[in-house]
Design a protein around this motif. Structure first.
Motif, PDB file in Angstrom:
ATOM      1  N   TYR A   1      53.242  24.282  80.586  1.00 38.07           N
ATOM      2  CA  TYR A   1      52.753  25.655  80.275  1.00 38.07           C
ATOM      3  C   TYR A   1      53.249  26.466  79.295  1.00 38.07           C
ATOM      4  CZ  TYR A   1      51.885  24.813  85.465  1.00 38.07           C
ATOM      5  OH  TYR A   1      51.469  24.563  86.652  1.00 38.07           O
TER       6      TYR A   1
ATOM      7  N   ILE B   1      51.552  29.930  77.684  1.00 36.40           N
ATOM      8  CA  ILE B   1      52.236  31.241  77.780  1.00 36.40           C
ATOM      9  C   ILE B   1      52.618  31.771  76.405  1.00 36.40           C
ATOM     10  CG2 ILE B   1      54.142  32.090  79.118  1.00 36.40           C
ATOM     11  CD1 ILE B   1      52.886  31.025  81.359  1.00 36.40           C
ATOM     12  N   LEU B   2      53.745  31.008  75.834  1.00 37.34           N
ATOM     13  CA  LEU B   2      54.040  31.369  74.382  1.00 37.34           C
ATOM     14  C   LEU B   2      53.036  32.009  73.610  1.00 37.34           C
ATOM     15  CD1 LEU B   2      57.176  29.261  73.744  1.00 37.34           C
ATOM     16  CD2 LEU B   2      57.045  31.643  74.777  1.00 37.34           C
TER      17      LEU B   2
ATOM     18  N   TRP C   1      59.069  40.928  80.964  1.00 36.06           N
ATOM     19  CA  TRP C   1      58.712  40.798  82.408  1.00 36.06           C
ATOM     20  C   TRP C   1      57.853  39.621  82.580  1.00 36.06           C
ATOM     21  CZ3 TRP C   1      53.188  42.147  83.556  1.00 36.06           C
ATOM     22  CH2 TRP C   1      52.734  42.263  84.881  1.00 36.06           C
ATOM     23  N   GLN C   2      56.975  39.287  81.376  1.00 35.56           N
ATOM     24  CA  GLN C   2      56.038  38.169  81.534  1.00 35.56           C
ATOM     25  C   GLN C   2      56.785  36.657  81.707  1.00 35.56           C
ATOM     26  OE1 GLN C   2      52.981  38.303  81.502  1.00 35.56           O
ATOM     27  NE2 GLN C   2      52.204  40.040  80.602  1.00 35.56           N
TER      28      GLN C   2
ATOM     29  N   ILE D   1      58.250  36.675  85.464  1.00 38.42           N
ATOM     30  CA  ILE D   1      57.119  36.121  86.328  1.00 38.42           C
ATOM     31  C   ILE D   1      56.876  34.802  86.194  1.00 38.42           C
ATOM     32  CG2 ILE D   1      54.992  36.715  87.212  1.00 38.42           C
ATOM     33  CD1 ILE D   1      56.649  38.931  87.896  1.00 38.42           C
ATOM     34  N   ALA D   2      57.046  34.294  84.853  1.00 45.31           N
ATOM     35  CA  ALA D   2      56.465  32.881  84.559  1.00 45.31           C
ATOM     36  C   ALA D   2      57.384  32.006  85.063  1.00 45.31           C
ATOM     37  CB  ALA D   2      56.464  32.768  82.950  1.00 45.31           C
TER      38      ALA D   2
ATOM     39  N   LYS E   1      57.115  31.875  89.026  1.00 42.68           N
ATOM     40  CA  LYS E   1      56.072  31.408  89.545  1.00 42.68           C
ATOM     41  C   LYS E   1      56.004  29.753  88.986  1.00 42.68           C
ATOM     42  CE  LYS E   1      53.427  34.806  91.103  1.00 42.68           C
ATOM     43  NZ  LYS E   1      52.744  34.728  92.156  1.00 42.68           N
ATOM     44  N   LEU E   2      56.277  29.420  87.990  1.00 40.92           N
ATOM     45  CA  LEU E   2      55.929  28.116  87.215  1.00 40.92           C
ATOM     46  C   LEU E   2      57.025  27.097  87.566  1.00 40.92           C
ATOM     47  CD1 LEU E   2      54.317  29.349  84.096  1.00 40.92           C
ATOM     48  CD2 LEU E   2      53.132  28.542  86.159  1.00 40.92           C
TER      49      LEU E   2
ATOM     50  N   SER F   1      56.707  25.771  91.122  1.00 41.17           N
ATOM     51  CA  SER F   1      55.512  25.173  91.384  1.00 41.17           C
ATOM     52  C   SER F   1      55.611  23.796  90.371  1.00 41.17           C
ATOM     53  CB  SER F   1      54.662  25.935  90.641  1.00 41.17           C
ATOM     54  OG  SER F   1      53.661  25.184  89.575  1.00 41.17           O
TER      55      SER F   1
END
Lengths: 175, 105
Positions: A118, A122-123, A149-150, A153-154, A157-158, A161
């Motif tokens: 990802y 994302i970047l 913040w991004q 969360i990344a 979550k990632l 996963s």
């Protein structure tokens, strides 16, 4: 300062900062062990079962501290090798290195924590967000907070996963 | 229709956005936020999109890059036939309620 010496300076700076945190973490674990030792042994009766429990607690925290430091140190060495490869190949966008766009630098530096699958997406999106926020005259501080913040969360979550995806790929019944 | 997967609310909104054609991930996020008023971090966006891709609702392809993206490629997502069917199943489920969905099965 030439590019080469600046690269070496950046690599060494990161190495020593992270080494400091590795040592700090190990000492914090040892400290927690000492506190737990004192709490368990609150009556000062180091005998019988309590002594065994205290021995186990001490051993547990020493092993945990050693493991934490060891793993952190391995990760550090990996980071240094990765940085050398990155700088030698000039993989870091040079237009970012020369500017004061710290939010973008943070995003790239922290991007290594995002699973490879990802990372690019994302970047890239974070870069576009930063550019858009600058156009809207947002302050540099706010842009950095947005990037952090991004990123948080990344990672939250990632990473799980990706780990569970990997485990599932190994243990799932073959089709 | 018997084994049709019904998308979640979030997935349904994203499928509806993709009904207008192929879109990059960031555009989907922006439109989702403007439609629902809820913030969607990039981590959640790509987790959902990957899950949808695994379910067969969407497909993705890697596109070119722009100077704003600093060399990172853009990923485009588009809806599949399964995705369209899942979206209509969701609409039936929501509009007619649970009974309607059962009748449809």
């Amino acid at each position: 300062m030439s590019k080469r010496s600046r690269d070496i300076f950046l690599i060494l700076k990161r190495f020593f900062i992270e080494l400091f945190f590795a040592v700090l973490l190990a000492f914090m674990l040892l400290g927690t062990g000492k506190v737990t030792h004192a709490v368990v042994n609150i009556g000062g009766l180091e005998s019988g079962m309590i002594r065994v429990v205290i021995e186990i607690i001490d051993l547990f925290f020493i092993v945990m501290a050693a493991l934490t430091f060891g793993l952190y140190f391995l990760k550090l060495c990996h980071n240094v090798i990765r940085d050398i490869i990155t700088f030698r190949r000039d993989s870091l966008p040079t237009e970012i290195l020369g500017t004061k766009e710290k939010a973008e630098k943070w995003a790239i530096a922290l991007g290594w924590w995002i699973p490879r699958k990802y990372r690019g997406d994302i970047l890239g999106d974070i870069m576009e967000d930063c550019r858009e926020m600058r156009k809207m005259d947002c302050g540099e501080f706010r842009i950095r907070i947005q990037v952090l913040w991004q990123w948080v969360i990344a990672v939250m979550k990632l990473v799980p996963s990706a780990i569970f995806g990997g485990i599932w790929r190994i243990f799932s019944p073959s089709k | 229709m018997k084994n049709e997967k019904i998308p979640t609310n979030r997935e349904a909104v994203m499928l509806d956005i993709l009904m207008n054609g192929e879109r990059p991930g960031r555009d989907i996020r922006n439109e989702y936020e403007s439609r629902t008023g809820h913030k969607m971090p990039l981590g959640s966006l790509y987790t959902t999109l990957t899950r949808m891709e695994t379910s067969g609702f969407v497909t993705s392809r890697s596109g070119g890059t722009t100077p704003e993206r600093r060399g990172y490629p853009r990923k485009f997502f588009s809806i599949t036939g399964i995705g369209e069917r899942a979206l209509s199943a969701y609409q039936i489920f929501v509009v007619n309620g649970f009974g309607g969905a059962l009748r449809h099965v």
